[in-house]
Design a protein around this motif. Structure first.
Motif, PDB file in Angstrom:
ATOM      1  N   LEU A 140      -1.112  -9.821 -18.605  1.00 17.66           N
ATOM      2  CA  LEU A 140      -0.932 -10.430 -17.285  1.00 17.66           C
ATOM      3  C   LEU A 140      -0.127 -11.718 -17.327  1.00 17.66           C
ATOM      4  O   LEU A 140       0.748 -11.952 -16.478  1.00 17.66           O
ATOM      5  CB  LEU A 140      -2.296 -10.682 -16.642  1.00 17.66           C
ATOM      6  N   ASP A 141      -0.407 -12.577 -18.294  1.00 15.28           N
ATOM      7  CA  ASP A 141       0.331 -13.844 -18.355  1.00 15.28           C
ATOM      8  C   ASP A 141       1.822 -13.598 -18.581  1.00 15.28           C
ATOM      9  O   ASP A 141       2.678 -14.241 -17.956  1.00 15.28           O
ATOM     10  CB  ASP A 141      -0.228 -14.737 -19.465  1.00 15.28           C
ATOM     11  N   MET A 142       2.132 -12.669 -19.462  1.00 14.79           N
ATOM     12  CA  MET A 142       3.526 -12.326 -19.740  1.00 14.79           C
ATOM     13  C   MET A 142       4.212 -11.804 -18.478  1.00 14.79           C
ATOM     14  O   MET A 142       5.342 -12.204 -18.146  1.00 14.79           O
ATOM     15  CB  MET A 142       3.582 -11.276 -20.846  1.00 14.79           C
ATOM     16  N   LEU A 143       3.522 -10.930 -17.743  1.00 13.91           N
ATOM     17  CA  LEU A 143       4.110 -10.345 -16.544  1.00 13.91           C
ATOM     18  C   LEU A 143       4.297 -11.400 -15.456  1.00 13.91           C
ATOM     19  O   LEU A 143       5.310 -11.405 -14.743  1.00 13.91           O
ATOM     20  CB  LEU A 143       3.235  -9.204 -16.040  1.00 13.91           C
ATOM     21  N   ASP A 144       3.325 -12.298 -15.327  1.00 13.84           N
ATOM     22  CA  ASP A 144       3.467 -13.360 -14.325  1.00 13.84           C
ATOM     23  C   ASP A 144       4.634 -14.275 -14.658  1.00 13.84           C
ATOM     24  O   ASP A 144       5.382 -14.710 -13.772  1.00 13.84           O
ATOM     25  CB  ASP A 144       2.173 -14.171 -14.241  1.00 13.84           C
ATOM     26  N   GLU A 145       4.793 -14.568 -15.947  1.00 13.12           N
ATOM     27  CA  GLU A 145       5.904 -15.431 -16.357  1.00 13.12           C
ATOM     28  C   GLU A 145       7.246 -14.797 -16.019  1.00 13.12           C
ATOM     29  O   GLU A 145       8.196 -15.470 -15.612  1.00 13.12           O
ATOM     30  CB  GLU A 145       5.804 -15.719 -17.848  1.00 13.12           C
ATOM     31  N   ARG A 178       6.540  -6.890 -11.156  1.00 11.88           N
ATOM     32  CA  ARG A 178       5.585  -6.219 -10.293  1.00 11.88           C
ATOM     33  C   ARG A 178       5.683  -4.702 -10.497  1.00 11.88           C
ATOM     34  O   ARG A 178       6.675  -4.199 -11.027  1.00 11.88           O
ATOM     35  CB  ARG A 178       5.863  -6.555  -8.819  1.00 11.88           C
ATOM     36  N   SER A 179       4.678  -3.997 -10.028  1.00  9.28           N
ATOM     37  CA  SER A 179       4.665  -2.537 -10.151  1.00  9.28           C
ATOM     38  C   SER A 179       5.946  -1.929  -9.607  1.00  9.28           C
ATOM     39  O   SER A 179       6.527  -2.429  -8.637  1.00  9.28           O
ATOM     40  CB  SER A 179       3.492  -1.950  -9.361  1.00  9.28           C
ATOM     41  N   GLU A 180       6.371  -0.850 -10.250  1.00 10.94           N
ATOM     42  CA  GLU A 180       7.507  -0.016  -9.855  1.00 10.94           C
ATOM     43  C   GLU A 180       8.846  -0.624 -10.230  1.00 10.94           C
ATOM     44  O   GLU A 180       9.895  -0.170  -9.787  1.00 10.94           O
ATOM     45  CB  GLU A 180       7.426   0.357  -8.362  1.00 10.94           C
ATOM     46  N   PHE A 181       8.806  -1.651 -11.112  1.00 12.63           N
ATOM     47  CA  PHE A 181      10.057  -2.143 -11.695  1.00 12.63           C
ATOM     48  C   PHE A 181      10.532  -1.140 -12.735  1.00 12.63           C
ATOM     49  O   PHE A 181       9.749  -0.657 -13.555  1.00 12.63           O
ATOM     50  CB  PHE A 181       9.845  -3.502 -12.354  1.00 12.63           C
ATOM     51  N   GLY A 182      11.814  -0.821 -12.736  1.00 11.87           N
ATOM     52  CA  GLY A 182      12.378   0.129 -13.679  1.00 11.87           C
ATOM     53  C   GLY A 182      13.199   1.170 -12.945  1.00 11.87           C
ATOM     54  O   GLY A 182      13.688   0.935 -11.838  1.00 11.87           O
ATOM     55  N   ASP A 183      13.332   2.324 -13.553  1.00 10.08           N
ATOM     56  CA  ASP A 183      14.115   3.384 -12.932  1.00 10.08           C
ATOM     57  C   ASP A 183      13.332   4.689 -13.003  1.00 10.08           C
ATOM     58  O   ASP A 183      12.134   4.699 -13.270  1.00 10.08           O
ATOM     59  CB  ASP A 183      15.497   3.498 -13.581  1.00 10.08           C
ATOM     60  N   ARG A 206       9.427   3.153 -16.102  1.00  4.45           N
ATOM     61  CA  ARG A 206       9.083   2.160 -15.081  1.00  4.45           C
ATOM     62  C   ARG A 206       7.715   1.559 -15.349  1.00  4.45           C
ATOM     63  O   ARG A 206       6.853   2.177 -15.988  1.00  4.45           O
ATOM     64  CB  ARG A 206       9.120   2.790 -13.684  1.00  4.45           C
ATOM     65  N   PHE A 207       7.555   0.330 -14.881  1.00  7.82           N
ATOM     66  CA  PHE A 207       6.269  -0.361 -14.954  1.00  7.82           C
ATOM     67  C   PHE A 207       5.453   0.052 -13.741  1.00  7.82           C
ATOM     68  O   PHE A 207       5.773  -0.297 -12.616  1.00  7.82           O
ATOM     69  CB  PHE A 207       6.507  -1.875 -14.999  1.00  7.82           C
ATOM     70  N   GLY A 208       4.382   0.785 -13.994  1.00  8.50           N
ATOM     71  CA  GLY A 208       3.620   1.361 -12.890  1.00  8.50           C
ATOM     72  C   GLY A 208       2.421   0.572 -12.448  1.00  8.50           C
ATOM     73  O   GLY A 208       1.910   0.787 -11.340  1.00  8.50           O
ATOM     74  N   GLY A 209       1.912  -0.340 -13.290  1.00  5.61           N
ATOM     75  CA  GLY A 209       0.732  -1.087 -12.884  1.00  5.61           C
ATOM     76  C   GLY A 209      -0.005  -1.655 -14.079  1.00  5.61           C
ATOM     77  O   GLY A 209       0.448  -1.573 -15.218  1.00  5.61           O
ATOM     78  N   VAL A 241      -4.275  -9.144  -9.797  1.00  5.47           N
ATOM     79  CA  VAL A 241      -3.277  -8.081  -9.648  1.00  5.47           C
ATOM     80  C   VAL A 241      -3.133  -7.679  -8.189  1.00  5.47           C
ATOM     81  O   VAL A 241      -2.018  -7.478  -7.689  1.00  5.47           O
ATOM     82  CB  VAL A 241      -3.639  -6.868 -10.527  1.00  5.47           C
ATOM     83  N   HIS A 242      -4.254  -7.577  -7.492  1.00  7.81           N
ATOM     84  CA  HIS A 242      -4.187  -7.196  -6.077  1.00  7.81           C
ATOM     85  C   HIS A 242      -3.374  -8.209  -5.280  1.00  7.81           C
ATOM     86  O   HIS A 242      -2.561  -7.831  -4.423  1.00  7.81           O
ATOM     87  CB  HIS A 242      -5.612  -7.081  -5.520  1.00  7.81           C
ATOM     88  N   ARG A 243      -3.558  -9.498  -5.561  1.00  8.54           N
ATOM     89  CA  ARG A 243      -2.837 -10.537  -4.809  1.00  8.54           C
ATOM     90  C   ARG A 243      -1.329 -10.470  -5.045  1.00  8.54           C
ATOM     91  O   ARG A 243      -0.552 -10.839  -4.160  1.00  8.54           O
ATOM     92  CB  ARG A 243      -3.362 -11.921  -5.193  1.00  8.54           C
ATOM     93  N   THR A 244      -0.919 -10.020  -6.230  1.00  9.10           N
ATOM     94  CA  THR A 244       0.527  -9.945  -6.501  1.00  9.10           C
ATOM     95  C   THR A 244       1.170  -8.717  -5.870  1.00  9.10           C
ATOM     96  O   THR A 244       2.395  -8.609  -5.857  1.00  9.10           O
ATOM     97  CB  THR A 244       0.802  -9.896  -8.018  1.00  9.10           C
ATOM     98  N   GLY A 245       0.346  -7.779  -5.397  1.00  4.66           N
ATOM     99  CA  GLY A 245       0.888  -6.557  -4.816  1.00  4.66           C
ATOM    100  C   GLY A 245       1.157  -5.467  -5.823  1.00  4.66           C
ATOM    101  O   GLY A 245       1.770  -4.452  -5.486  1.00  4.66           O
ATOM    102  N   SER A 246       0.710  -5.651  -7.068  1.00  4.85           N
ATOM    103  CA  SER A 246       0.881  -4.611  -8.078  1.00  4.85           C
ATOM    104  C   SER A 246      -0.294  -3.636  -8.036  1.00  4.85           C
ATOM    105  O   SER A 246      -1.321  -3.880  -7.395  1.00  4.85           O
ATOM    106  CB  SER A 246       0.994  -5.227  -9.474  1.00  4.85           C
ATOM    107  N   ARG A 247      -0.119  -2.537  -8.746  1.00  4.75           N
ATOM    108  CA  ARG A 247      -1.115  -1.459  -8.772  1.00  4.75           C
ATOM    109  C   ARG A 247      -2.128  -1.699  -9.883  1.00  4.75           C
ATOM    110  O   ARG A 247      -1.767  -2.068 -11.001  1.00  4.75           O
ATOM    111  CB  ARG A 247      -0.415  -0.118  -8.968  1.00  4.75           C
ATOM    112  N   LEU A 248      -3.392  -1.443  -9.588  1.00  4.35           N
ATOM    113  CA  LEU A 248      -4.471  -1.485 -10.562  1.00  4.35           C
ATOM    114  C   LEU A 248      -4.859  -0.072 -10.950  1.00  4.35           C
ATOM    115  O   LEU A 248      -4.945   0.823 -10.100  1.00  4.35           O
ATOM    116  CB  LEU A 248      -5.695  -2.188  -9.971  1.00  4.35           C
ATOM    117  N   ALA A 249      -5.105   0.131 -12.234  1.00  6.66           N
ATOM    118  CA  ALA A 249      -5.649   1.399 -12.732  1.00  6.66           C
ATOM    119  C   ALA A 249      -6.822   1.017 -13.621  1.00  6.66           C
ATOM    120  O   ALA A 249      -6.640   0.556 -14.746  1.00  6.66           O
ATOM    121  CB  ALA A 249      -4.588   2.157 -13.517  1.00  6.66           C
TER     122      ALA A 249
END
Length: 534
Positions: free
Chosen positions: A266-271, A275-280, A284-287, A330-338
């Motif tokens: 999480l810290d790496m992703l926030d830095e 967010r979810s669905e980055f990629g092609d 892709r980063f799904g969550g 994660v919910h506050r950032t708008g990304s997907r939780l699994a």
């Protein structure tokens, strides 16, 4: 992320025809047209040939075409290494003598002093229902450290030398979310459960990247042969991210791959502000993935009532503060939780956290997932439906781990275990998955399992939870695409969708359900390009 995979798709027009399209709403469809990797039209053969005169045509004949299967929860980054360690899964290993021999062969293949590693150990099918411990592994070696991973991934077994190397003895405390199992005298048995494995994972050197990429390449061929065109890797650490990026660069894993990164990233992703669905459409980063409780096959999931014939309720692998932090953040950032939650006690407490988070911040832009949701009750289903959660059950466990499910949960709970019928009737989106390597990946075998509710010994796991073939196909196509936010691109043979499809010898809806696992896959196509043929 440019690579050879993208270079396959020029703007070439193609026409594909077949006898049957096993897709609801496509009963009158005979053909579809593609430009590059996209479907641009569907209809009758005559209509499309008139619309696209001169287009090259591939006629599959009197066979059945489906959208490509999408496994919504598996572990290819781990499975890439199965050929590099001792694979202890059945049918190759079926008793203790096989297990000892396989580990000794692995020792002979590796340098003196290296760790001896084994994967996919299954106490039910590998060692006759007996959980091995350090005394068993000491028969292989007392000089070299040995680490055997259970098929569930939720616990491992070490020999005495390995316990010494990682510094575990009778005075070592259990970590949060883990257990060092001990004998009657308080000595470690060699079984490390949950996060207790983090000690050994940190001590075992990683395998070579080139070798892991070769493993991914081999796995891709096997997945293609079963009709799989997309997968989700349901727990990726930074090393796994490096593996997939390099495999993509080398075109070594030609499946569309959705990555669920560990909550520890999480810290790496926030830095990076990712967010979810980055990629092609290939990678892709799904969550974010978090593991709240233990395993079904390992008898460690967190239960309201204890496992049959025991006082054991299982365990949680995270603290309450940790799971609340992950869900809120994660919910506050708008990304997907699994979130992995198997036992009914774990799922109920997770729903408490989801409900409180949504009450504070409102619904998010993406749908969250419960991974597995293995033991449910009516209250759990009502609350999950109200939150619009997707559940990703363990389809493969019905047939592969049926003997464990019956033993651990008893007859009275079978109707609440992997309860796909009840989930669908409650209005919950159910996505198909194998959890490979904890279970086998062939989708048609897993579809047979949830349609018949019988395991590989013919044992009945409560037929009231059976679903239809159409529903199971939907789970492996449309619903699986919904888990990654890609339902607009995958899961259907429809204009605008990716031309990912599988050709089967017969219509799975028209044969005896007991024959589904043996239904031949004739070819698999990704982006209108054939990637495998029988």
């Amino acid at each position: 992320m440019a690579g050879r995979a993208d270079a396959h798709h020029d703007a070439e027009l193609q026409l594909f025809t077949a006898g049957t399209f096993a897709v609801p709403g496509m009963e009158d469809v005979e053909a579809f047209a593609t430009i590059g990797d996209r479907i641009v039209a569907v209809g009758t053969t005559d209509h499309l040939r008139a619309r696209f005169p001169g287009a090259p045509r591939t006629d599959f004949g009197d066979v059945t075409v489906l959208p490509g299967f999408n496994d919504a929860h598996m572990h290819p980054s781990k499975a890439a290494d199965y050929g590099l360690v001792a694979n202890l899964a059945p049918p190759a290993v079926q008793d203790l003598d096989d297990l000892y021999a396989t580990l000794r062969r692995q020792a002979e293949r590796s340098d003196q002093g290296e760790w001896i590693r084994g994967a996919r150990y299954d106490q039910g099918k590998t060692s006759g229902g007996v959980f091995i411990d350090r005394t068993h592994l000491d028969q292989v070696s007392t000089d070299r450290p040995i680490y055997v991973r259970h098929i569930s991934g939720h616990f491992g077994i070490l020999n005495s030398r390995a316990l010494e190397v990682i510094g575990v003895d009778r005075d070592t405390p259990d970590p949060t979310g883990g257990e060092i199992r001990r004998d009657a005298d308080g000595e470690p048995t060699g079984i490390l459960v949950g996060r207790a494995q983090e000690r050994v994972i940190a001590a075992v050197p990683p395998l070579e990247l080139d070798d892991s990429i070769d493993g991914l390449r081999t796995l891709a061929e096997d997945l293609h042969a079963s009709g799989i065109t997309s997968v989700t890797d349901a727990m990726v650490m930074p090393a796994g991210l490096e593996l997939f990026q390099e495999a993509r660069r080398r075109d070594a894993f030609r499946l569309r791959t959705n990555l669920l990164l560990s909550w520890k990233c999480l810290d790496m992703l926030d830095e990076l502000q990712l967010r979810s669905e980055f990629g092609d459409e290939w990678l892709r980063f799904g969550g974010i993935k978090a593991t709240w409780d233990g395993a079904v096959a390992g008898r460690t999931c967190f239960m309201e009532e204890p496992f049959d014939g025991t006082d054991d309720h299982g365990l949680l692998l995270m603290s309450k503060d940790e799971i609340e932090m992950v869900v809120d953040r994660v919910h506050r950032t708008g990304s997907r939780l699994a979130i992995h939650a198997n036992g009914d006690a774990a799922i109920s407490s997770l729903l408490d956290v989801f409900e409180a988070t949504v009450a504070r911040h409102g619904p998010g832009p993406v749908r969250h997932r419960i991974e597995h949701g293995s033991i449910v009750n009516p209250d759990i289903l009502r609350r999950a439906a109200a939150l619009d959660l997707i559940i990703v059950p363990l389809f493969s466990y019905v047939w592969f781990h049926g003997e464990k499910i019956t033993e651990f949960f008893g007859q009275d709970r079978l109707g609440r275990t992997i309860a796909c019928r009840s989930m669908l009737d409650a209005g919950i989106t159910v996505a198909g998955s194998s959890d490979f390597g904890a279970g086998p990946f062939p989708p048609l075998a897993n579809i047979e399992a949830v349609v018949t509710r019988r395991d590989w010994d013919g044992r009945d796991l409560d037929a009231s939870q059976a679903i239809t073939v159409d529903e199971a196909i939907h789970a492996y196509t449309v619903a699986a695409a919904e888990t990654s936010g890609e339902a607009h691109l995958k899961g259907r043979i429809a204009p605008g969708h990716l031309a990912d499809f599988v050709v089967l010898e017969q219509d799975p809806r028209a044969i005896d359900p007991d024959d589904l696992a043996d239904l031949p896959v004739l070819s698999t196509w990704i982006g209108a390009e054939q990637v495998w043929s029988r």
